[in-house]
Design a protein around this motif. Sequence first.
Motif, short mmCIF file in Angstrom:
data_model
loop_
_atom_site.label_atom_id
_atom_site.label_comp_id
_atom_site.label_asym_id
_atom_site.label_seq_id
_atom_site.Cartn_x
_atom_site.Cartn_y
_atom_site.Cartn_z
N ALA A 117 -8.48 10.52 -3.39
CA ALA A 117 -7.72 11.18 -2.39
C ALA A 117 -7.27 10.21 -1.34
N GLN A 118 -7.83 9.44 -1.31
CA GLN A 118 -7.38 8.34 -0.26
C GLN A 118 -6.09 7.63 -0.85
N TYR A 119 -6.13 7.39 -2.19
CA TYR A 119 -5.35 6.46 -2.91
C TYR A 119 -3.88 7.43 -2.93
N GLY A 120 -3.99 8.82 -2.80
CA GLY A 120 -2.76 9.62 -2.72
C GLY A 120 -2.17 9.37 -1.45
N VAL A 121 -3.15 9.36 -0.37
CA VAL A 121 -2.35 9.28 0.80
C VAL A 121 -1.88 7.99 1.20
N GLU A 122 -2.58 6.73 0.80
CA GLU A 122 -2.26 5.48 0.93
C GLU A 122 -0.80 5.19 0.20
N LYS A 123 -0.61 5.72 -0.99
CA LYS A 123 0.57 5.63 -1.70
C LYS A 123 1.79 6.27 -1.09
N SER A 124 1.56 7.32 -0.41
CA SER A 124 2.73 8.37 0.19
C SER A 124 3.05 7.64 1.45
N GLN A 125 2.12 6.85 2.15
CA GLN A 125 2.34 6.08 3.29
C GLN A 125 2.92 4.84 3.35
N LEU A 126 2.75 4.09 2.03
CA LEU A 126 3.21 3.03 1.50
C LEU A 126 4.87 2.91 1.08
N ASN A 127 5.03 4.07 0.58
CA ASN A 127 6.39 4.51 0.10
C ASN A 127 7.22 5.17 1.08
N ALA A 128 6.73 5.37 2.44
CA ALA A 128 7.42 6.33 3.41
C ALA A 128 8.86 6.02 3.61
N GLY A 129 9.21 4.49 3.81
CA GLY A 129 10.41 4.17 3.93
C GLY A 129 11.56 4.27 2.82
N GLU A 130 10.91 4.65 1.62
CA GLU A 130 11.89 4.47 0.35
C GLU A 130 12.56 5.95 0.38
N LYS A 131 13.50 6.09 -0.09
CA LYS A 131 14.01 7.48 -0.75
C LYS A 131 12.94 8.01 -1.90
N ALA A 132 12.64 9.35 -1.31
CA ALA A 132 11.75 10.11 -2.25
C ALA A 132 12.20 10.38 -3.60
N THR A 133 11.56 10.02 -4.64
CA THR A 133 11.93 10.27 -5.96
C THR A 133 10.71 11.09 -6.80
N ALA A 134 11.15 11.82 -7.83
CA ALA A 134 10.20 12.33 -8.73
C ALA A 134 10.21 11.79 -10.10
N GLU A 135 9.36 11.95 -10.64
CA GLU A 135 9.23 11.53 -12.28
C GLU A 135 8.88 12.61 -13.01
N ARG A 136 8.96 12.17 -14.36
CA ARG A 136 8.63 13.10 -15.57
C ARG A 136 7.60 12.40 -16.41
N ARG A 137 6.64 12.93 -16.77
CA ARG A 137 5.48 12.50 -17.74
C ARG A 137 5.32 13.58 -18.90
N ASP A 138 5.24 13.30 -19.92
CA ASP A 138 5.06 13.98 -21.09
C ASP A 138 3.51 13.93 -21.55
#
Length: 261
Positions: free
Chosen positions: A39-60
């Motif tokens: 859970a902490q990993y998800g929050v930290e990654k979100s905050q780390l990328n806060a200044g970047e343009k939000a993008t989504a990805e695809r995984r099969d």
Amino acid sequence: MATLETITLKVEKLLRMAADREGTAEGDVFRDKAFELMAQYGVEKSQLNAGEKATAERRDIDLVGTYTDMQFMLLNALGTVLHSQVVMFKVPRSSKVSKAVIFGRPHHVERAIMLYGFLSTAMIAGATTMTDMWPDPNVSVTTRKRSWMTGFISEISARLRIIEADHTEDYGQAASSDGSHADSSSGPSGGMSGALVLQKDRELAEDLAREHFPFLRRSRSGRRTFDAQSFHHGAKEGQAMDLGQTRVGRTVGALPRGTAG
């Protein structure tokens, strides 16, 4: 901040230690630490990328082995709680699912896939153990296993939703991805609130899924015999798998519906 590889190794180690002490208070503590770390990993990654343009990805993800429909149900439940969109590819005229495609922000997708890898094996093994230890000549083994797994998924997703809600405000960012400050939905610091960040993450995942599969439709669950007792046992096992919080209510939540491609 720790890398995904480092987090994965730590989580795997903690879960192995929890499995070695299954049924004990010490085992619960190790499992709590593992999922809180994620859970902490998800929050930290979100905050780390806060200044970047939000993008989504695809995984099969290819689904193999037994009960691929239940494997998809687990992945869909995890992905839905973790702000992603999951698409199902079924085998024609069969209950089997050949592939799942998950769309979302990379840190959400990573968490969903990581959790799926840990829990899918435990789910199928738990259902098998239940039918082996408590045979019931009046209900088919397949029905009992599916019912057990449904209960397990329902409880896991309900409790994971509680954990994610506990961390929602931690996703709050000082400014939106394009550098402008939020207004009516701003957080206590004047930036974008955690709830708004996660809402936008979900919308981004849905938009990318529609871009790849413009003719998506909701899947319809087939009619199957259901064993309430097996469902109850599966839910109890889900309760035993602490996901990072102290004991929470035992309410079994509704499962999110998947999408077929």
